[in-house]
Every structure is written in structure tokens, then in C-alpha cells.
Design a protein around this motif. Structure first.
Motif, PDB file in Angstrom:
ATOM      1  N   VAL A  89     113.011  71.945  19.379  1.00 46.96           N
ATOM      2  CA  VAL A  89     112.065  72.782  18.652  1.00 46.96           C
ATOM      3  C   VAL A  89     110.669  72.175  18.765  1.00 46.96           C
ATOM      4  O   VAL A  89     110.501  70.959  18.683  1.00 46.96           O
ATOM      5  N   LEU A  90     109.648  73.030  18.956  1.00 42.73           N
ATOM      6  CA  LEU A  90     108.265  72.578  19.042  1.00 42.73           C
ATOM      7  C   LEU A  90     107.375  73.453  18.171  1.00 42.73           C
ATOM      8  O   LEU A  90     107.681  74.625  17.917  1.00 42.73           O
ATOM      9  N   TYR A  91     106.255  72.860  17.743  1.00 40.27           N
ATOM     10  CA  TYR A  91     105.161  73.629  17.165  1.00 40.27           C
ATOM     11  C   TYR A  91     104.125  73.875  18.262  1.00 40.27           C
ATOM     12  O   TYR A  91     103.873  73.002  19.106  1.00 40.27           O
ATOM     13  N   ILE A  92     103.510  75.053  18.225  1.00 38.16           N
ATOM     14  CA  ILE A  92     102.473  75.406  19.187  1.00 38.16           C
ATOM     15  C   ILE A  92     101.211  75.794  18.421  1.00 38.16           C
ATOM     16  O   ILE A  92     101.254  76.577  17.475  1.00 38.16           O
TER      17      ILE A  92
ATOM     18  N   LEU B  98      99.786  71.756  22.586  1.00 39.04           N
ATOM     19  CA  LEU B  98      98.631  72.642  22.522  1.00 39.04           C
ATOM     20  C   LEU B  98      98.665  73.720  23.596  1.00 39.04           C
ATOM     21  O   LEU B  98      99.156  73.497  24.708  1.00 39.04           O
ATOM     22  N   THR B  99      98.110  74.880  23.242  1.00 34.68           N
ATOM     23  CA  THR B  99      97.849  75.937  24.220  1.00 34.68           C
ATOM     24  C   THR B  99      96.445  76.465  23.967  1.00 34.68           C
ATOM     25  O   THR B  99      95.785  76.071  23.004  1.00 34.68           O
ATOM     26  N   GLY B 100      95.995  77.363  24.818  1.00 32.22           N
ATOM     27  CA  GLY B 100      94.730  78.035  24.590  1.00 32.22           C
ATOM     28  C   GLY B 100      94.939  79.321  23.815  1.00 32.22           C
ATOM     29  O   GLY B 100      96.073  79.736  23.553  1.00 32.22           O
ATOM     30  N   ARG B 101      93.844  79.977  23.439  1.00 31.07           N
ATOM     31  CA  ARG B 101      93.939  81.262  22.745  1.00 31.07           C
ATOM     32  C   ARG B 101      94.489  82.351  23.661  1.00 31.07           C
ATOM     33  O   ARG B 101      95.199  83.257  23.203  1.00 31.07           O
ATOM     34  N   ASP B 102      94.159  82.273  24.940  1.00 26.52           N
ATOM     35  CA  ASP B 102      94.519  83.337  25.863  1.00 26.52           C
ATOM     36  C   ASP B 102      95.772  83.030  26.671  1.00 26.52           C
ATOM     37  O   ASP B 102      96.551  83.923  26.988  1.00 26.52           O
TER      38      ASP B 102
ATOM     39  N   ALA C  56      97.892  83.938  13.938  1.00 27.09           N
ATOM     40  CA  ALA C  56      97.955  85.271  14.537  1.00 27.09           C
ATOM     41  C   ALA C  56      97.181  85.340  15.851  1.00 27.09           C
ATOM     42  O   ALA C  56      97.465  86.186  16.698  1.00 27.09           O
ATOM     43  N   GLU C  57      96.201  84.441  16.032  1.00 24.88           N
ATOM     44  CA  GLU C  57      95.396  84.464  17.256  1.00 24.88           C
ATOM     45  C   GLU C  57      96.226  84.152  18.497  1.00 24.88           C
ATOM     46  O   GLU C  57      95.792  84.432  19.621  1.00 24.88           O
ATOM     47  N   LEU C  58      97.418  83.572  18.303  1.00 27.18           N
ATOM     48  CA  LEU C  58      98.264  83.202  19.442  1.00 27.18           C
ATOM     49  C   LEU C  58      99.389  84.204  19.688  1.00 27.18           C
ATOM     50  O   LEU C  58     100.371  83.883  20.347  1.00 27.18           O
ATOM     51  N   MET C  59      99.245  85.423  19.155  1.00 26.36           N
ATOM     52  CA  MET C  59     100.294  86.418  19.314  1.00 26.36           C
ATOM     53  C   MET C  59     100.556  86.722  20.789  1.00 26.36           C
ATOM     54  O   MET C  59     101.709  86.824  21.227  1.00 26.36           O
ATOM     55  N   ASN C  60      99.489  86.855  21.579  1.00 28.33           N
ATOM     56  CA  ASN C  60      99.670  87.145  23.008  1.00 28.33           C
ATOM     57  C   ASN C  60     100.312  85.976  23.734  1.00 28.33           C
ATOM     58  O   ASN C  60     101.150  86.177  24.621  1.00 28.33           O
ATOM     59  N   VAL C  61      99.923  84.757  23.365  1.00 29.54           N
ATOM     60  CA  VAL C  61     100.545  83.585  23.979  1.00 29.54           C
ATOM     61  C   VAL C  61     102.023  83.537  23.635  1.00 29.54           C
ATOM     62  O   VAL C  61     102.868  83.199  24.479  1.00 29.54           O
ATOM     63  N   ALA C  62     102.369  83.885  22.389  1.00 31.17           N
ATOM     64  CA  ALA C  62     103.773  83.894  21.977  1.00 31.17           C
ATOM     65  C   ALA C  62     104.583  84.859  22.834  1.00 31.17           C
ATOM     66  O   ALA C  62     105.702  84.537  23.282  1.00 31.17           O
ATOM     67  N   ARG C  63     104.027  86.042  23.080  1.00 33.98           N
ATOM     68  CA  ARG C  63     104.742  87.021  23.916  1.00 33.98           C
ATOM     69  C   ARG C  63     104.887  86.509  25.345  1.00 33.98           C
ATOM     70  O   ARG C  63     105.937  86.708  25.984  1.00 33.98           O
TER      71      ARG C  63
ATOM     72  N   ILE D 288     108.827  82.135  17.114  1.00 35.25           N
ATOM     73  CA  ILE D 288     108.581  82.534  15.728  1.00 35.25           C
ATOM     74  C   ILE D 288     107.100  82.352  15.439  1.00 35.25           C
ATOM     75  O   ILE D 288     106.559  81.253  15.623  1.00 35.25           O
ATOM     76  N   VAL D 289     106.441  83.411  15.004  1.00 31.71           N
ATOM     77  CA  VAL D 289     105.000  83.378  14.764  1.00 31.71           C
ATOM     78  C   VAL D 289     104.740  83.384  13.266  1.00 31.71           C
ATOM     79  O   VAL D 289     105.171  84.305  12.554  1.00 31.71           O
ATOM     80  N   LYS D 290     104.044  82.384  12.777  1.00 29.14           N
ATOM     81  CA  LYS D 290     103.587  82.362  11.391  1.00 29.14           C
ATOM     82  C   LYS D 290     102.171  82.914  11.388  1.00 29.14           C
ATOM     83  O   LYS D 290     101.244  82.277  11.879  1.00 29.14           O
TER      84      LYS D 290
END
Length: 578
Positions: free
Chosen positions: A206-209, A228-232, A255-262, A275-277
Motif C-alpha cells: 500500500v502507498l500514499y500518493i 510523489l506525482t505531478g498534478r497532470d 481531488a486535484e489528483l483525480m485524473n492521475v488516479a484514473r 482510493i481517492v480522499k
């Protein structure tokens, strides 16, 4: 099949644990209190605005509430008094002048075994260090001179990221004196550093992003490593790393990382549960049922903002001029592909041979030699597909833009000669001469080798009249080792007849001439370091003496306890201040 889960968290304040409310506009103060709260087993909430503080106050229930007041930089002045006067909430109050005073308080209240020092210049490194610090029963602290005398208290010491040079050197010198090894984690970017720390953590499914640009309680609970990831988007090797680690679940914070999550879910063929918080709500009357944006404490990290400024084509010399601008406040490294299109159809593509650098507020013209006349010069467009970021190995921001090509003559008769480079103990100076027939605008950068790594520095710019000599400058302190390692420096000069179109470049390796260095500029830092080392030795000796005296008192106390007494002693309550 793995799904993308969206979570909004319910808040009822406080719960069984105590609740620490952080009233500060300084992210360093907030982070330290969150670390302290972790070891106390308390929940935390930070104030962001006056309106948010009102909502928090209206939802507070129970006891065990403590307000940590940053006296120098509060969000709401005297918040604990506000809770008492307006909401009849009796909250404890702890005042501190600033984060440095609270950091000293932590030394007295806690006994950490491991020290992580992270730079305030690269705040993301503090966040990626937190999980491993907790696992090693340690703290992530900020560079202060008081750390030097406490190095003997730690079993392990880590330096993470680009620590300020003077502090880094002094700490390493003191550590060497007391024979304390120091683990240096500095791979060029917080992303690469997070991978090193992840490797030391060990196996984790399990990781946090996160982007690393904000504080949030979940990120600082230390349950899982943070990457870490970027916003995009994310780095090219990111999904491969997740697969090699056999990660099967990821918590994405924000929520800004919704696209990265997908993208992570789809890129892993839905083998990784994401899982997006993204939000929060309250259970109190008047607030339940409403989902609020997730409370995050933004860290003031300089961010680049790269865009396309202009595209020119000169059919006479067959050159395409593509101008980029960085209108953010952070440094930008850029890698781009330029596609030539007509009526929506791609005709040809051009790639940059290297990642280029854009300073905040700066503009760069990329020049390509290409014959476009065969396509006809009407209705030609360029499509820019670029990635950029604050680090050359973490290009996670995307620029995808299309613009028309302006066909025009681009004339530039400027000509510059780089004459010499000097250093006098305070200033690095690059002398340039305008050998052309027209005035020229000149800017540049110098590449130096410092502390085992190459760094780029921006030089001052100027307008230079024809036939005149000017100086591009950089204020910097170099010691004897630095001077030895930079006998030759790489200089990049940009110049042009127009200030908004510096289309000519000079790359030259110049010998660095040393002139008029005052002796005290070199020996001053050395004397300061020797004084610091002597001070550490004295402090350690005093601690040993105090320990010896304390042991004698303990032996005397034991002797007294062996003698029976019939006298009844009063019980005394010892009030401890933390």
C-alpha cells in the motif's frame, strides 16, 4: 477488477483521542505540531481561514482540546480565547514564538532515536521522510544551529534533499568529529528521494500518493510510504516501480489528483485499487449532509508556469523560432516535441536534443533549421507537446498547445564575445564585449560543481552598446575546495538585437580567474566551524559531568532510603511542564 473509490471523510471533533488545533500561517510550525501529535496519539486539525475556524468551533465537542498558538504568525489571533468567549469551550493553550521554539520544545518533550533533516527550500522532502522517520522512532526537523550540539542524542542521522550548503557542511563536520555516520539522501529531486526512502522502508503493498505540495493528516500518519506525482501525470518509470513492488492498493490524497488516479488504475490494467480522499463533511446539526473540500494546508512551493509565447518562421534562412516563457515563480526544466501541422494533419516533427532550463520570468527561443516551403507557407501550425517540472528527472507538468506559425523575416546583427570569468570572494563576474554593429541584450547562466553535484545559476542581464564591455554577475560564496573544483566553468550566454527575442547563444568553458580574495573570506567560515566543534565538545563534556553528579545523588538517595524513618511525609504533586 480494481475500482476507483471516492471517499469523503466524516468529522466529529474530537473523538476518543485528544485534539490539537494548530493556529499558524507557517507550514513548518504546522508540520512540527503534527509530528508531535502523532507521538502523543492525538488528532490534529489546522486553521486555514477565519471562516473555516468558525466551522471548526461549531463542531467541537468533548474535552481534551489544546490550541497550539503561533504567536508570530497566527491564522486567528487568540483562538483559544475565541473558543471560550463565543462557544464556551475550555481549551488548553500552548504558546510558541515560532517553529524554532516549538522544535526546541520537541527535544525536551520527546526522545527521538533518529534525526531526519530536510531543507525548507524543498518542502516535499519533509513529507516523503515522515513515514520512515516514524518507523525508526524519529523526527523530521528543520536546519537550525541548535541541532549540532544534539547529534550525540541520535542513533541515526539522515540528510534529505538539497540542504543549505553551510548547514550541511557544518553538520557533516560535527558528525565526523563525534564519529556519527550520516545517511545522505539527495538524488536530485524529492521524487527520486522518495524512491530511496521507499527502498529502505521495505516491502509495502500500500502507498500514499500526493504532489507533496500540502499537509494533510492522512499523509502524516506514517502508516504507509509516500511517493510523489505531478498534478497532470507521473514519471515514466512510476507504474513499473509499482509493479515491481507488487503494490495492490494506493491512497490518492486530494481531488486535484483525480485524473492521475484514473491513469494509475487504467495504466495498471485495473490491477491496482485506487482510493481517492477528496472531501470531508461534519456530523453536527447544520453541517451534516454537506461535503466540503478536503482541508489541506498548502505549502508555499515555487511553481513553474511554462507556456508558448510565439512561433516565427523565416523562409530566407530556413529557421523556425519557437519561444517559450516561464511566467511562474519556480524554476522549470522543459522537454518538448514540436509538430508542424496543416489543416489538422501532422507534416513533420522536431525534437529538442536536450532538456532546457527556464528561469522564473525568463523566455527562451528554441531555433530549428527546417525547410517548410515544400508544405506551402499558408495556414501552418505548430503543436507543442512538452513536459516540464522543477527538476530534470521529474517532468510531470504537461503543456499541450497549438499556435499558428507567423512567416516573417527575423533579422539579428548582434555579436557578442565572452572575454573572461573572474571571482573575488563574493562575486563571480563574466565579462562580455559587444563586437557587433548594433546594441545587444545579453543574459546568461553559469554551471558550477558544488558539493559533488553540478548546479546552474542565473547571471544578471544587461543591455550592451556596440563596442562596449559589460559584466554579468552572480553573488556567491565559494571556499577553497569550491575554487579548486571550478577552475573552469561552463558559461551559457543568450543575446539578441531584440530584448524579447534572444535567438543567439554562446556556450563556452572559461577559466575562472581568482582576484583580490581577502584572506578573512576564506578563513572566516573555517574559524566559525572550529568554534562550533569546540562548543559541541564542551557541551558533551558538561553533559557527562551532569550525568556523573546525578549518579552520585542517586547513590546518596539510595543510602538514605535504607535508613527507616517513622516520620510521615506529605505527598507532593509534581507539576510537569512540557
Amino acid at each position: 477488477m480494481r475500482k476507483l473509490w471516492l471517499l469523503a471523510f466524516f468529522l466529529m471533533l474530537p473523538g476518543i483521542a485528544g485534539l490539537n488545533i494548530i493556529n499558524s500561517n507557517d507550514w513548518k510550525f504546522v508540520l512540527l505540531v503534527m509530528e508531535y501529535s502523532h507521538y502523543q496519539g492525538d488528532d490534529v486539525i489546522f486553521l486555514l481561514t477565519e471562516s473555516q475556524s468558525e466551522i471548526i468551533a461549531a463542531n467541537l465537542v468533548g474535552e481534551g482540546i489544546t490550541v497550539y498558538e503561533d504567536l508570530r504568525n497566527p491564522v486567528v489571533k487568540d483562538y483559544s480565547a475565541f473558543l471560550k468567549a463565543i462557544h464556551s469551550i475550555d481549551a488548553s493553550r500552548k504558546d510558541f514564538r515560532d517553529y524554532k521554539e516549538f522544535q526546541e520544545f520537541m527535544f525536551k518533550a520527546l526522545t527521538p532515536e533518529t534525526l531526519f533533516v530536510a531543507s525548507t527550500l524543498e518542502p516535499e522532502n519533509t513529507l516523503v521522510s515522515i513515514p520512515l522517520a516514524y518507523k525508526k522512532k524519529g523526527l523530521v526537523l528543520f536546519p537550525t544551529s541548535s541541532l549540532f550540539s544534539r547529534l550525540t542524542d541520535f542513533n541515526e542521522i539522515y540528510l534529505v534533499g538539497g540542504i543549505e550548503r553551510d548547514f550541511r557542511r557544518e553538520l557533516l563536520s560535527v558528525a565526523a568529529l563525534i564519529e556519527k555516520p550520516v545517511n545522505i539522501v539527495d538524488q536530485g529531486s524529492p521524487y527520486k528521494n522518495s524512491l530511496v526512502l521507499l527502498d529502505e522502508w521495505g516491502t509495502s503493498e500500500v502507498l500514499y500518493i500526493s504532489t507533496g505540495g500540502f499537509l494533510e493528516p492522512t499523509l502524516l500518519n506514517g502508516d504507509y510510504p509516500l511517493v510523489l506525482t505531478g498534478r497532470d501525470t507521473y514519471s515514466d518509470d512510476f507504474l513499473k516501480i509499482l509493479k515491481n513492488m507488487e503494490v495492490n492498493r494506493i491512497f490518492v490524497i486530494g481531488a486535484e489528483l483525480m485524473n492521475v488516479a484514473r491513469r494509475i488504475r487504467d495504466g495498471s490494467n485495473q490491477e491496482i485499487a485506487v482510493i481517492v480522499k477528496y472531501g470531508e463533511t461534519y456530523t453536527s446539526a447544520g453541517y451534516s449532509g454537506t461535503i466540503y473540500a478536503l482541508s489541506v494546508y498548502q505549502i508555499p512551493i515555487p511553481q513553474p508556469n511554462v507556456t508558448l509565447s510565439n512561433v516565427l518562421y523565416d523562409p530566407e534562412d530556413g529557421r523556425l523560432y519557437v519561444k517559450y516563457g516561464n511566467y511562474g515563480d519556480g524554476l522549470a526544466y522543459v522537454s518538448s516535441i514540436t509538430r508542424i501541422a496543416k489543416d489538422g494533419e501532422t507534416l513533420t516533427s522536431l525534437s529538442d536534443d536536450e532538456v532546457f532550463l527556464l528561469w522564473p520570468g525568463d523566455e527562451v527561443v528554441r531555433v530549428f533549421t527546417i525547410d517548410l516551403t515544400e508544405y506551402g507557407l499558408n495556414n501552418l501550425d505548430v503543436n507543442i507537446d512538452a513536459r516540464f517540472g522543477r527538476y530534470p528527472d521529474f517532468l510531470v507538468n504537461v503543456l499541450d498547445i497549438t499556435a499558428p506559425i507567423t512567416v516573417t523575416r527575423v533579422l539579428d546583427s548582434s555579436s557578442i564575445d565572452l572575454e573572461r570569468a573572474t571571482y573575488d570572494g563574493s562575486w563571480l563576474r563574466v565579462y562580455v564585449r559587444n563586437i557587433g554593429a548594433v546594441d545587444a541584450f545579453v543574459s546568461g547562466q553559469a554551471e558550477l560543481f558544488l558539493d559533488g553535484a553540478t548546479e546552474n545559476f542565473q547571471l544578471t542581464g544587461l543591455r550592451l552598446n556596440s563596442g562596449k564591455t559589460g559584466v554579468l554577475k552572480l553573488r556567491i560564496r565559494l571556499d577553497e575546495e569550491d575554487i579548486d573544483n571550478n577552475q573552469f566553468v561552463n558559461i551559457l550566454i543568450k543575446h539578441g538585437e531584440r530584448q524579447d527575442l534572444l535567438i543567439k547563444t554562446i556556450r563556452q568553458r572559461a577559466q575562472l580567474e581568482i582576484i583580490e580574495i581577502r584572506l578573512e573570506l576564506l578563513i572566516g567560515p573555517s574559524l566559525a566551524l572550529l568554534f562550533l566543534i569546540a562548543l559541541v565538545a564542551v557541551v558533551n563534556r558538561m553533559r557527562k559531568r551532569r550525568y556523573y553528579r546525578a549518579s552520585r545523588r542517586i547513590r546518596k538517595l539510595k543510602t538514605r532510603m535504607l535508613t527507616p524513618t517513622t516520620k510521615r511525609r506529605r505527598k507532593r504533586r509534581v507539576r510537569r511542564s512540557y
